[in-house]
Design a protein around this motif. Structure first.
Motif, mmCIF file in Angstrom:
data_model
loop_
_atom_site.group_PDB
_atom_site.id
_atom_site.type_symbol
_atom_site.label_atom_id
_atom_site.label_comp_id
_atom_site.label_asym_id
_atom_site.label_seq_id
_atom_site.Cartn_x
_atom_site.Cartn_y
_atom_site.Cartn_z
ATOM 1 N N PRO A 196 0.690 -1.503 0.257
ATOM 2 C CA PRO A 196 0.260 0.015 -0.168
ATOM 3 C C PRO A 196 0.287 1.188 0.114
ATOM 4 C CG PRO A 196 0.196 -0.653 2.318
ATOM 5 C CD PRO A 196 0.816 -1.789 1.283
ATOM 6 N N ASN A 197 1.844 1.386 0.322
ATOM 7 C CA ASN A 197 3.117 2.072 -0.505
ATOM 8 C C ASN A 197 2.817 2.640 -1.233
ATOM 9 O OD1 ASN A 197 4.904 3.954 -0.324
ATOM 10 N ND2 ASN A 197 6.348 2.854 0.002
ATOM 11 N N THR A 198 2.407 3.945 -1.854
ATOM 12 C CA THR A 198 1.965 4.724 -2.717
ATOM 13 C C THR A 198 2.590 6.406 -2.407
ATOM 14 O OG1 THR A 198 -0.322 6.265 -1.809
ATOM 15 C CG2 THR A 198 -0.683 4.507 -2.794
ATOM 16 N N LYS A 199 3.710 6.181 -2.344
ATOM 17 C CA LYS A 199 4.465 8.300 -2.149
ATOM 18 C C LYS A 199 5.439 7.750 -2.881
ATOM 19 C CE LYS A 199 3.365 7.676 3.096
ATOM 20 N NZ LYS A 199 3.614 7.754 4.536
ATOM 21 N N HIS A 200 4.797 7.987 -3.932
ATOM 22 C CA HIS A 200 6.426 8.591 -5.046
ATOM 23 C C HIS A 200 5.798 9.028 -6.282
ATOM 24 C CE1 HIS A 200 9.757 8.213 -7.623
ATOM 25 N NE2 HIS A 200 9.628 7.191 -7.930
ATOM 26 N N ALA A 201 5.542 10.384 -6.070
ATOM 27 C CA ALA A 201 4.509 11.447 -6.718
ATOM 28 C C ALA A 201 4.687 11.422 -8.597
ATOM 29 C CB ALA A 201 4.668 12.594 -6.442
ATOM 30 N N HIS A 202 5.800 10.933 -8.638
ATOM 31 C CA HIS A 202 5.842 10.763 -10.247
ATOM 32 C C HIS A 202 6.738 9.916 -10.262
ATOM 33 C CE1 HIS A 202 4.532 15.394 -10.375
ATOM 34 N NE2 HIS A 202 6.104 15.369 -8.994
ATOM 35 N N GLY A 203 6.404 8.833 -9.927
ATOM 36 C CA GLY A 203 7.340 7.634 -10.488
ATOM 37 C C GLY A 203 6.363 6.500 -11.144
ATOM 38 N N PRO A 204 6.784 5.108 -10.828
ATOM 39 C CA PRO A 204 5.728 4.082 -11.253
ATOM 40 C C PRO A 204 5.157 3.858 -10.610
ATOM 41 C CG PRO A 204 8.153 2.810 -10.565
ATOM 42 C CD PRO A 204 8.392 4.844 -10.609
ATOM 43 N N GLU A 205 3.361 2.632 -10.976
ATOM 44 C CA GLU A 205 2.606 2.740 -10.495
ATOM 45 C C GLU A 205 2.704 1.740 -9.702
ATOM 46 O OE1 GLU A 205 -1.774 0.062 -11.242
ATOM 47 O OE2 GLU A 205 -0.328 0.819 -13.014
ATOM 48 N N PRO A 206 2.725 2.010 -8.392
ATOM 49 C CA PRO A 206 3.434 0.417 -6.806
ATOM 50 C C PRO A 206 2.447 -0.936 -7.938
ATOM 51 C CG PRO A 206 1.777 2.246 -5.430
ATOM 52 C CD PRO A 206 1.889 2.505 -8.167
ATOM 53 N N VAL A 207 3.432 -1.719 -7.233
ATOM 54 C CA VAL A 207 3.656 -2.681 -7.506
ATOM 55 C C VAL A 207 2.668 -3.551 -5.781
ATOM 56 C CG1 VAL A 207 5.487 -3.581 -8.823
ATOM 57 C CG2 VAL A 207 5.290 -4.088 -6.500
ATOM 58 N N ARG A 208 1.466 -4.800 -6.196
ATOM 59 C CA ARG A 208 0.921 -5.392 -5.377
ATOM 60 C C ARG A 208 1.292 -6.536 -5.326
ATOM 61 N NH1 ARG A 208 -4.075 -1.748 -5.179
ATOM 62 N NH2 ARG A 208 -3.765 0.235 -6.668
ATOM 63 N N LEU A 251 8.324 -9.948 -13.104
ATOM 64 C CA LEU A 251 7.808 -9.438 -14.688
ATOM 65 C C LEU A 251 7.266 -7.814 -14.541
ATOM 66 C CD1 LEU A 251 7.774 -9.235 -18.037
ATOM 67 C CD2 LEU A 251 5.895 -10.501 -17.922
ATOM 68 N N ALA A 252 6.913 -7.893 -13.303
ATOM 69 C CA ALA A 252 6.037 -6.335 -12.903
ATOM 70 C C ALA A 252 7.517 -5.347 -12.495
ATOM 71 C CB ALA A 252 4.605 -6.874 -12.009
ATOM 72 N N VAL A 253 7.470 -6.107 -11.975
ATOM 73 C CA VAL A 253 8.539 -5.369 -11.263
ATOM 74 C C VAL A 253 9.809 -4.430 -12.341
ATOM 75 C CG1 VAL A 253 11.042 -5.304 -9.986
ATOM 76 C CG2 VAL A 253 9.134 -5.866 -9.273
ATOM 77 N N ASN A 254 10.589 -5.563 -13.459
ATOM 78 C CA ASN A 254 10.667 -5.028 -14.008
ATOM 79 C C ASN A 254 10.602 -4.519 -15.410
ATOM 80 O OD1 ASN A 254 13.139 -6.698 -13.716
ATOM 81 N ND2 ASN A 254 12.495 -8.210 -14.569
ATOM 82 N N ARG A 255 8.922 -4.637 -15.897
ATOM 83 C CA ARG A 255 8.441 -3.518 -16.123
ATOM 84 C C ARG A 255 8.454 -1.856 -15.896
ATOM 85 N NH1 ARG A 255 3.299 -7.952 -18.695
ATOM 86 N NH2 ARG A 255 4.583 -8.244 -20.904
#
Length: 268
Positions: A93-105, A145-149
């Motif tokens: 649930p960490n979403t603290k990266h305003a301009h970064g990639p979408e978090p992995v789940r 794969l999701a992390v690498n993408r």
């Protein structure tokens, strides 16, 4: 409930270094050495386990994995590798990266709210057989794969930064076939002697592979010409890899305010 001998890949784990066993395995068990090593206080770290670097066998003492230490902050810049502090990936649930990639789940839900993957943060380690087994139902899975993408943008930006500087990082393996000597005042002949001593100790104590010496097929006259499809070929660097205990029920072994920095892991 299915118990595994080794942790499954693409999962998160809590790990802790075992320096005492590492030096004992090499036969360096004199009182002075043991006293110094026992004075260390290894901490528990949160890591992401990637694919194993060898095919584990029932009689293996450990299994080599590529792992990524997990952080709770942005990363330090590394100009030599073209890495900037914002090259991180939040873990929901960490979403603290305003301009970064979408978090992995991860699946099931990740128990901590402050964690990041760091880009270009992989190292190789040995994870020991867990006598009680690893309960697969406790594992939290995350597709590599999701992390690498999600790190594709970081990859292209790091390449662009290196090209702008007119250089490309060749990178270094996380383990080499010689003893680390960066902190020692040694000439080349002394470095060679230390490396040869280490190699002899590793051979003598059967530390070139994860299998015990009586089970290993290692032949000292082998020219090492195989393709090593299963990661079983003897490697003098094996005993230099960190030897870790691991737990995949991560919330039972660390809390989110106790997670150390990957920088501290490198220091240990």
């Amino acid at each position: 409930m299915r118990l595994l001998t080794f942790p499954p890949p693409f999962t998160y784990a809590v790990v802790r270094l075992d320096p005492v066993t590492m030096v004992k395995d090499l036969g360096l068990d004199d009182p002075a050495t043991l006293a110094e090593v026992k004075g260390m206080s290894p901490r528990k770290y949160l890591v992401y386990i990637e694919w194993p670097a060898e095919l584990p066998m029932p009689n293996s003492r450990w299994c080599k994995y590529d792992i990524n230490p997990i952080a709770t902050t942005l990363r330090p810049a590394d100009e030599d590798s073209g890495v900037t502090p914002d090259m991180v990936l939040p873990i929901h649930p960490n979403t603290k990266h305003a301009h970064g990639p979408e978090p992995v789940r991860p699946t099931p839900s990740f128990p901590f709210s402050n964690c990041y993957h760091w880009y270009f943060n992989t190292l190789r380690a040995r994870i020991r057989v867990h006598k009680a087994g690893y309960n697969e139902s406790s594992a939290i899975f995350q597709s590599s794969l999701a992390v690498n993408r999600r790190f594709e943008d970081a990859y292209h930006r790091s390449i662009a930064l290196l090209e702008k500087r007119g250089e490309m990082s060749t990178g270094n393996d996380s383990a080499t076939s010689s003893i680390p000597t960066s902190g020692l005042d040694l000439d080349s002949s002394e470095v060679h002697m230390l490396s040869e001593l280490y190699r002899r100790l590793a051979v003598k104590h059967g530390l070139l592979t994860s299998m015990s010496p009586e089970d290993s097929y290692y032949d000292s006259d082998d020219d090492g010409g195989s393709d090593d499809l299963f990661g079983w070929d003897p490697d003098p660097a094996t005993a230099l890899l960190p030897l870790l205990d691991a737990w995949i029920d991560i919330a039972d072994h660390i809390s989110e305010d106790e997670i150390p920095s990957p920088v501290d892991f490198d220091s240990e």
